[in-house]
Structure formats: structure tokens, C-alpha cells
Design a protein around this motif. Structure first.
Motif, short mmCIF file in Angstrom:
data_model
loop_
_atom_site.label_atom_id
_atom_site.label_comp_id
_atom_site.label_asym_id
_atom_site.label_seq_id
_atom_site.Cartn_x
_atom_site.Cartn_y
_atom_site.Cartn_z
N ASN A 1 0.80 -1.23 0.00
CA ASN A 1 0.00 0.00 0.00
C ASN A 1 0.83 1.28 0.00
OD1 ASN A 1 -2.40 -1.54 0.21
ND2 ASN A 1 -2.06 -1.69 2.41
N LEU A 2 2.13 1.19 -0.30
CA LEU A 2 2.97 2.38 -0.23
C LEU A 2 3.25 2.95 -1.61
CD1 LEU A 2 5.62 1.33 2.43
CD2 LEU A 2 3.42 2.47 2.77
N SER A 3 3.24 4.28 -1.69
CA SER A 3 3.63 4.95 -2.92
C SER A 3 5.14 5.10 -2.91
CB SER A 3 2.96 6.33 -3.00
OG SER A 3 3.53 7.20 -2.05
N ASP A 4 5.69 5.71 -3.95
CA ASP A 4 7.14 5.86 -4.05
C ASP A 4 7.72 6.69 -2.91
OD1 ASP A 4 7.26 4.36 -6.33
OD2 ASP A 4 7.10 6.07 -7.68
N ASP A 5 6.95 7.63 -2.36
CA ASP A 5 7.48 8.49 -1.30
C ASP A 5 7.04 8.03 0.09
OD1 ASP A 5 4.85 9.12 -1.50
OD2 ASP A 5 5.14 11.24 -1.95
N GLY A 6 6.51 6.81 0.21
CA GLY A 6 6.21 6.26 1.51
C GLY A 6 4.87 6.61 2.09
N LEU A 7 3.97 7.20 1.31
CA LEU A 7 2.63 7.48 1.78
C LEU A 7 1.74 6.26 1.58
CD1 LEU A 7 2.25 11.06 0.27
CD2 LEU A 7 2.61 10.50 2.67
N THR A 8 0.70 6.16 2.37
CA THR A 8 -0.20 5.01 2.34
C THR A 8 -1.56 5.41 1.80
OG1 THR A 8 0.92 4.09 4.28
CG2 THR A 8 -1.24 3.19 3.74
N TRP A 9 -2.10 4.66 0.86
CA TRP A 9 -3.43 4.95 0.35
C TRP A 9 -4.49 4.58 1.39
CZ3 TRP A 9 -4.70 7.87 -3.57
CH2 TRP A 9 -3.80 8.05 -4.63
N VAL A 10 -5.42 5.49 1.65
CA VAL A 10 -6.53 5.22 2.55
C VAL A 10 -7.83 5.64 1.87
CG1 VAL A 10 -5.16 5.51 4.66
CG2 VAL A 10 -6.40 7.47 3.72
N ASP A 11 -8.92 5.05 2.31
CA ASP A 11 -10.26 5.44 1.89
C ASP A 11 -10.85 6.34 2.98
OD1 ASP A 11 -11.64 2.55 0.13
OD2 ASP A 11 -10.29 4.16 -0.51
N VAL A 12 -11.37 7.48 2.60
CA VAL A 12 -12.05 8.38 3.53
C VAL A 12 -13.52 8.41 3.15
CG1 VAL A 12 -12.16 10.71 4.49
CG2 VAL A 12 -9.96 9.78 3.74
N GLU A 13 -14.38 7.96 4.04
CA GLU A 13 -15.81 7.91 3.77
C GLU A 13 -16.47 9.21 4.23
OE1 GLU A 13 -16.93 5.46 2.06
OE2 GLU A 13 -15.15 4.19 2.24
N VAL A 14 -17.11 9.90 3.29
CA VAL A 14 -17.83 11.14 3.59
C VAL A 14 -19.26 10.94 3.11
CG1 VAL A 14 -17.93 13.64 3.28
CG2 VAL A 14 -15.73 12.46 3.21
N GLY A 15 -20.14 10.58 4.03
CA GLY A 15 -21.50 10.28 3.62
C GLY A 15 -21.48 9.08 2.68
#
Length: 254
Positions: free
Chosen positions: A16-30
Motif C-alpha cells: 500500500n505504499l507509494s514511491d514516497d512512503g505514503l499510504t493509500w486510505v479510503d475516507v468515507e464522507v456520507g
């Protein structure tokens, strides 16, 4: 609204890591799901840019708009200042498809991150918010010439010290439209460097009026309660910090 780690396209086989070490997350808004890259300092180390992670004040502002749709109904154009991951601006664009949304941040790296999120969250050919670099208090005349003024300005946990409040409010005053219903909604975690008397003095100096919006007893407030979700999103909640909502407005006589 909650976040959960997912294996996103482009991150397959990389935990789940991008090239710069960030993690993809799902944010539920309604009913909307917003995909963003979020920094998890437990896994990745010390955060270098505050705009690289989800903050509870952004969650609060998105919830406020979701459960109070009249906020967006009266706005023709919306501006997010200090957008960070751009969750609030993206949420506004998804909630009100006919509203023009502009997402801004002062850091080039964060703006690039926002643009990646826009590409991920909107179909090819679908209208999506614009995203530009805007450093508070600088180049505002040129920015207004290109983009006009805005009926609704949004800012979530954007004031990181007492010295950043005046340029934030100056930018708000310059870019807020003259509509009698125009306002800026700011959410933030109450901290020692942002006491009420400083807000009052700075508002007076900038020529803005303001009011606090009570939210703790609203029916949707339970969405801000800390959960057992291991994601970074809900770890910081009202149990950890007092979250405030301020509505900033130009005096009607101005």
C-alpha cells in the motif's frame, strides 16, 4: 466518516505504499469515498509536512458540510485554503457538483499531492476542482484577477502558530465575496498558541466578524468519537483535543 487502509491501484505489491512512503486510505464522507495518500508516522517516521496527513479538523469540516447541505447550496464557488490532502475541497466538489471548487496550499509538494488525489477521485473528462499554489498574503490581487472571489472559504487546522493567523485572515478577507451570505468556515484543534483573545484581537484588526458554531451536541457528533479503527484518522478525536468551528464573515457595512 472513517478511514481504512486499502490496496490501491498503483500500490499493488508494495504493501500500500507509494514511491514516497505514503499510504493509500479510503475516507468515507456520507455516500462518497475519497482516496488519498496519507503519511503514517508509526510506519514511516517523523512527518515533515503537516499537509501530508489526515487531521481530525478536516473530518469535522467535511461532516459539517455533509449534514448541513445548505452550506453549499448558497455558494457558487468554493475555496479551500491550506488544503493539505484536499479532502475537504474534494468532499465539497462531490457534494455539490455544480459548484466551482478551488483547492490551494502554500507548499508545492502538497499541491502536487492534491493534484494526484484529484486525478484519482474524479473520472477522466469529469469536471474536477482546480488546484493551485497560494501562499497567504502574497499575490492576492493577481489571484483575484484570475479566479475572482469566493462565496465559501474552507480551512481545516491551517493555523499552525499565532503568527500565521493574521495572514490567514487577511487572505480570507481579500478573497471572500461581497455576498451577504459569504463566509469562511474554519475548524481547528484548540491549542495554547491560539487562545480566544488572540482570535478576537486579530479579527478586529483584520475587519472580520466571527461566531463559534457549536457542534458537540449535534446528532452527527458521534462520528467524531474515537473508534478501534487502527487507521490514523480516528486516533486523534475530541477525546484528544477540543475541536472548534468558527464562521468568519465580512461586516455587512464593509
Amino acid at each position: 466518516m472513517a478511514a481504512s487502509v486499502e490496496t490501491a491501484p498503483g500500490a499493488l505489491g508494495r504493501e500500500n505504499l507509494s514511491d514516497d512512503g505514503l499510504t493509500w486510505v479510503d475516507v468515507e464522507v456520507g455516500t462518497q469515498t475519497i482516496k488519498v495518500l496519507n503519511w503514517d508516522e508509526v510506519k514511516q517516521g517523523i512527518l515533515t509536512l503537516s499537509g501530508q496527513r489526515l487531521w481530525p479538523a478536516a473530518k469535522l469540516l467535511a461532516l459539517l458540510m455533509h449534514f448541513n447541505p445548505d452550506i453549499l447550496e448558497g455558494a457558487k464557488n468554493v475555496l479551500e485554503l491550506g488544503a493539505g490532502l484536499g479532502v475537504v475541497g474534494i468532499a465539497a466538489a462531490k457534494m455539490a457538483a455544480n459548484v466551482k471548487v478551488m483547492i490551494t496550499d502554500g507548499e508545492d509538494e502538497v499541491v502536487d499531492l492534491c493534484r494526484e488525489h484529484l486525478n484519482r477521485n474524479f473520472e477522466k473528462g469529469q469536471d474536477q476542482p482546480q488546484c493551485e499554489r497560494l501562499f497567504w498574503g502574497e499575490g492576492l490581487d493577481e489571484f483575484k484577477k484570475q479566479h475572482g472571489t469566493f462565496d465559501l472559504i474552507l480551512g481545516s487546522d491551517v493555523v499552525e502558530g499565532k503568527d500565521s493567523l493574521p495572514p490567514f485572515l487577511h487572505t480570507v478577507k481579500e478573497l471572500l465575496s461581497s455576498s451577504p451570505t459569504a463566509m469562511c468556515l474554519q475548524t481547528y484543534a484548540e491549542r495554547p498558541y491560539l487562545p480566544h483573545d488572540l482570535i478576537e484581537r486579530t479579527a478586529e484588526a483584520c475587519g472580520l466578524s466571527y461566531t463559534y458554531i457549536e457542534w458537540e451536541n449535534q446528532p452527527w457528533a458521534h462520528h467524531m468519537v474515537q473508534t478501534q479503527d487502527p487507521s490514523r484518522w480516528d486516533r486523534f478525536s475530541p477525546r484528544w483535543a477540543k475541536l472548534r468551528i468558527i464562521a468568519w464573515m465580512k461586516p455587512l457595512s464593509s
